[in-house]
Design an enzyme around this catalytic site. Sequence first.
Site, PDB file in Angstrom:
ATOM      1  N   HIS A 115       8.554  -0.838   3.446  1.00  0.00           N
ATOM      2  CA  HIS A 115       7.595  -0.341   2.454  1.00  0.00           C
ATOM      3  C   HIS A 115       6.950   0.946   2.943  1.00  0.00           C
ATOM      4  CE1 HIS A 115       3.619  -2.073   4.246  1.00  0.00           C
ATOM      5  NE2 HIS A 115       4.512  -1.976   5.208  1.00  0.00           N
ATOM      6  N   CYS A 148       4.193   3.576  -2.403  1.00  0.00           N
ATOM      7  CA  CYS A 148       4.890   2.287  -2.345  1.00  0.00           C
ATOM      8  C   CYS A 148       5.839   2.070  -3.521  1.00  0.00           C
ATOM      9  CB  CYS A 148       3.879   1.152  -2.241  1.00  0.00           C
ATOM     10  SG  CYS A 148       2.805   0.945  -3.688  1.00  0.00           S
ATOM     11  N   HIS A 182       0.208  -2.966  -4.508  1.00  0.00           N
ATOM     12  CA  HIS A 182       1.165  -2.586  -3.469  1.00  0.00           C
ATOM     13  C   HIS A 182       2.457  -3.381  -3.635  1.00  0.00           C
ATOM     14  CE1 HIS A 182       2.199  -0.551   0.259  1.00  0.00           C
ATOM     15  NE2 HIS A 182       2.741  -1.692   0.684  1.00  0.00           N
TER      16      HIS A 182
END
Length: 386
Positions: A361, A301, A349
Amino acid sequence: MPALASHRRPRTRVRSTTPAVGLTTAALASVTLLSTQSATAAPAEPRPSIEEVQKKVDALYRQAGTATQQYNQAKTASAEQRSKVDALLEAAAKRADKLNETRRELGNYAAAQYRTGSIAPTATFFLADDPQSYFDQDQLMARMTSQQQKSVADFRTQQKEAAAKRVEATKSLETLTTSQATLRTSKQQVQTKLTEARSLLSELTAEEKARLAELERKKEAEAERKAEELARQQAAAAKEKADRAATEEAAQEGTGTGTETGGTGSDSGYASKAEKVLSFARSQIGKPYVWGATGPSSYDCSGLTQAAWKAAGVDLPRTTWDQVEVGTRVATADLRPGDLVFFYDDISHVGIYKGDGMMIHAPKPGANVREESIYYMPIYGSVRPA
């Protein structure tokens, strides 16, 4: 005389049944023991529900995400420490060369003293063939003595500096070793969590997998509903802002004091960068998530967000924990394309906001870079990097 008949009765063989009785008794005892053990044995744990499996798997992926950020942090620290160690070792080597050069210079002075011997200056004067040459030599020796004194002082200083550099290099090597140990530990944690998650999923029946997929679809639908609501709110706010600006412009024109309209220079500059960020991010859609990866064929990420903003000329740090400290904090309602949205309380994240409540993402292992609602996970906060 005829032989007399024997009066002994013939022996009758009788089979003993004792062993059989013993065997039967042992068998009964065994059955009784097993029955007792069965009665006292702990009941088997009930099979977890699909909802419990979903929560457990999500938790494991999240923990793997946290461990991935720890891995990224350790990897960055290890690389930085390696560069520092290399620089210190190079500096120590240069100081050692300089120290050896000074040592050779002192050796030359010592050799010169040996060649001239320890004759007193007066005797040297009387024995000299040419008094003038004596004076010239005496002045040269005086200058050499002064230079020698300086060289000795320099040598001592360089000795101390070289020793200090060696100590610093040794400490840096110890820090590097610690960073590398953390790196290995974080890597093992990621692999352990992912293995556990895959093991849980592999034990599901086909029916259970179908039910789990249905739960995921419901979760995604709810997240998309929230994204659509955010999009409506942002559109309404943008319209209100535009109407207000138009009203102010009309009022200014009525008074003959018109001014330039449109976004500020900083707004247009950010929009230009954000366009490059999103263009890059869109071109990565479909590439696999791989923990610790920074491209170009796969990403985690924070690796994706770092690479996307680099395409716009902005260098972001490697981890989510550092990226969240860059730029300006913004509320969810004020998000603009290009902003970074962070998730979970531990900030493990991150995604790139693309507008209308959606983001691009790299989700998790086993998934590819994709567009998704920002409400798919609990939002921690958002930043505008530049």
